[in-house]
Design a protein around this motif. Structure first.
Motif, mmCIF file in Angstrom:
data_model
loop_
_atom_site.group_PDB
_atom_site.id
_atom_site.type_symbol
_atom_site.label_atom_id
_atom_site.label_comp_id
_atom_site.label_asym_id
_atom_site.label_seq_id
_atom_site.Cartn_x
_atom_site.Cartn_y
_atom_site.Cartn_z
ATOM 1 N N ALA A 40 -7.029 13.325 -5.451
ATOM 2 C CA ALA A 40 -6.678 13.962 -4.002
ATOM 3 C C ALA A 40 -6.549 15.184 -4.084
ATOM 4 C CB ALA A 40 -5.484 13.021 -3.547
ATOM 5 N N PRO A 41 -6.444 15.803 -2.748
ATOM 6 C CA PRO A 41 -6.655 17.403 -2.675
ATOM 7 C C PRO A 41 -5.217 17.474 -2.955
ATOM 8 C CG PRO A 41 -7.704 16.555 -0.583
ATOM 9 C CD PRO A 41 -7.373 15.470 -1.408
ATOM 10 N N GLY A 42 -5.208 18.743 -3.962
ATOM 11 C CA GLY A 42 -3.797 19.366 -4.311
ATOM 12 C C GLY A 42 -3.188 18.763 -5.372
ATOM 13 N N LYS A 43 -3.723 17.536 -5.990
ATOM 14 C CA LYS A 43 -2.955 16.776 -6.864
ATOM 15 C C LYS A 43 -3.896 16.475 -8.052
ATOM 16 C CE LYS A 43 -0.672 14.014 -3.208
ATOM 17 N NZ LYS A 43 -0.338 12.391 -2.795
ATOM 18 N N GLU A 44 -3.097 16.039 -9.188
ATOM 19 C CA GLU A 44 -3.501 15.908 -10.313
ATOM 20 C C GLU A 44 -4.593 14.738 -10.557
ATOM 21 O OE1 GLU A 44 -1.843 19.213 -11.979
ATOM 22 O OE2 GLU A 44 -3.103 17.708 -13.242
ATOM 23 N N ARG A 45 -5.559 14.654 -11.239
ATOM 24 C CA ARG A 45 -6.373 13.874 -11.433
ATOM 25 C C ARG A 45 -5.620 12.495 -12.426
ATOM 26 N NH1 ARG A 45 -12.112 15.601 -13.312
ATOM 27 N NH2 ARG A 45 -11.505 17.147 -11.825
ATOM 28 N N ASP A 46 -5.727 11.419 -11.252
ATOM 29 C CA ASP A 46 -5.184 10.352 -11.860
ATOM 30 C C ASP A 46 -6.222 9.232 -12.524
ATOM 31 O OD1 ASP A 46 -2.634 10.082 -9.117
ATOM 32 O OD2 ASP A 46 -2.362 11.180 -11.164
ATOM 33 N N LYS A 47 -5.703 8.478 -13.706
ATOM 34 C CA LYS A 47 -6.468 7.486 -14.106
ATOM 35 C C LYS A 47 -6.238 5.996 -13.338
ATOM 36 C CE LYS A 47 -6.378 7.290 -18.622
ATOM 37 N NZ LYS A 47 -5.981 7.004 -19.869
ATOM 38 N N GLN A 81 -15.591 -1.691 -8.813
ATOM 39 C CA GLN A 81 -15.521 -2.472 -7.657
ATOM 40 C C GLN A 81 -14.100 -2.167 -6.976
ATOM 41 O OE1 GLN A 81 -18.216 -4.546 -6.146
ATOM 42 N NE2 GLN A 81 -16.415 -4.360 -4.552
ATOM 43 N N MET A 82 -13.971 -1.755 -5.824
ATOM 44 C CA MET A 82 -12.957 -1.143 -5.093
ATOM 45 C C MET A 82 -12.813 -2.223 -3.728
ATOM 46 S SD MET A 82 -13.924 2.605 -5.397
ATOM 47 C CE MET A 82 -12.461 3.441 -4.723
ATOM 48 N N ASN A 83 -11.782 -3.091 -3.833
ATOM 49 C CA ASN A 83 -11.700 -4.111 -2.821
ATOM 50 C C ASN A 83 -10.380 -3.798 -2.185
ATOM 51 O OD1 ASN A 83 -13.881 -5.577 -3.369
ATOM 52 N ND2 ASN A 83 -13.069 -6.863 -4.689
ATOM 53 N N SER A 84 -10.448 -4.089 -0.806
ATOM 54 C CA SER A 84 -9.234 -3.864 0.034
ATOM 55 C C SER A 84 -8.581 -2.338 0.063
ATOM 56 C CB SER A 84 -8.145 -4.912 -0.314
ATOM 57 O OG SER A 84 -8.669 -6.322 -0.278
ATOM 58 N N LEU A 85 -9.523 -1.457 0.319
ATOM 59 C CA LEU A 85 -9.140 -0.209 0.183
ATOM 60 C C LEU A 85 -8.139 0.334 1.025
ATOM 61 C CD1 LEU A 85 -12.632 1.391 -0.495
ATOM 62 C CD2 LEU A 85 -10.647 1.689 -2.048
ATOM 63 N N LYS A 86 -7.081 1.152 0.448
ATOM 64 C CA LYS A 86 -6.108 1.768 1.394
ATOM 65 C C LYS A 86 -6.279 3.075 1.608
ATOM 66 C CE LYS A 86 -2.722 -1.435 -0.557
ATOM 67 N NZ LYS A 86 -1.572 -1.432 -1.291
ATOM 68 N N GLN A 87 -5.738 3.737 2.636
ATOM 69 C CA GLN A 87 -6.060 5.092 3.205
ATOM 70 C C GLN A 87 -5.635 6.238 1.967
ATOM 71 O OE1 GLN A 87 -4.199 6.247 6.802
ATOM 72 N NE2 GLN A 87 -4.986 8.568 6.538
ATOM 73 N N GLU A 88 -4.506 5.444 1.254
ATOM 74 C CA GLU A 88 -4.017 6.275 0.049
ATOM 75 C C GLU A 88 -4.723 6.659 -1.208
ATOM 76 O OE1 GLU A 88 -2.394 3.788 2.106
ATOM 77 O OE2 GLU A 88 -1.382 3.336 0.528
ATOM 78 N N GLN A 89 -5.889 5.574 -0.965
ATOM 79 C CA GLN A 89 -6.724 5.753 -2.106
ATOM 80 C C GLN A 89 -7.943 6.562 -1.941
ATOM 81 O OE1 GLN A 89 -6.916 1.292 -2.366
ATOM 82 N NE2 GLN A 89 -5.568 1.275 -4.125
ATOM 83 N N ARG A 90 -8.062 7.297 -0.971
ATOM 84 C CA ARG A 90 -9.342 8.298 -0.517
ATOM 85 C C ARG A 90 -9.154 9.356 -1.962
ATOM 86 N NH1 ARG A 90 -4.923 9.488 2.589
ATOM 87 N NH2 ARG A 90 -4.265 11.858 2.676
ATOM 88 N N GLY A 91 -10.045 9.880 -1.845
ATOM 89 C CA GLY A 91 -10.370 11.137 -2.720
ATOM 90 C C GLY A 91 -11.573 11.096 -3.629
#
Length: 124
Positions: A40-47, A81-91
């Motif tokens: 996400a913008p300004g954040k670390e890359r998360d696994k 496969q990404m189901n039921s996406l949430k706004q927080e999971q954008r990036g």
């Protein structure tokens, strides 16, 4: 030469689904740990999720039960496969590979190979 090419990102509303693809070249996916990462913008890359021949699949708690990582060596492809996406999971979602087949032991910056990323936008 070794390359990883991601595709499948896009803009979706919350609850929708996307399927990301990663096409490595220069190595066979079953000889590497493969992972998907989100930044996400300004954040670390998360696994987000990873897979290896020895350890199977591993998921971040935030995506368990909704995201699925898989691979096909014959097709030289890894999917998310990404189901039921949430706004927080954008990036920006990146595909990565490493020769260590125990992906839980690999720090994110230490992965050997990285793709250029594919953008995922989730909004209402």
């Amino acid at each position: 030469q070794v390359q990883l090419v991601e595709s499948g990102g896009g803009s979706v509303q919350p609850g929708w689904s996307l399927r990301l693809s990663c096409k490595p070249s220069g190595f066979t996916v079953d000889r590497y740990a493969m992972g998907w990462f989100r930044q996400a913008p300004g954040k670390e890359r998360d696994k987000i999720a990873c897979i290896s021949k020895i350890d199977g699949t591993i998921y971040a708690d935030s995506v368990k039960g909704r995201f699925t990582i898989s691979g096909d060596n014959a097709k030289s492809t890894v999917w998310l496969q990404m189901n039921s996406l949430k706004q927080e999971q954008r990036g920006i979602y990146y595909c990565a590979g490493d020769r260590d087949l125990h992906p839980a032991k690999i720090a994110t910056p230490r992965y050997d190979y990285w793709g250029q990323g594919t953008q995922v936008t989730v909004f209402s």
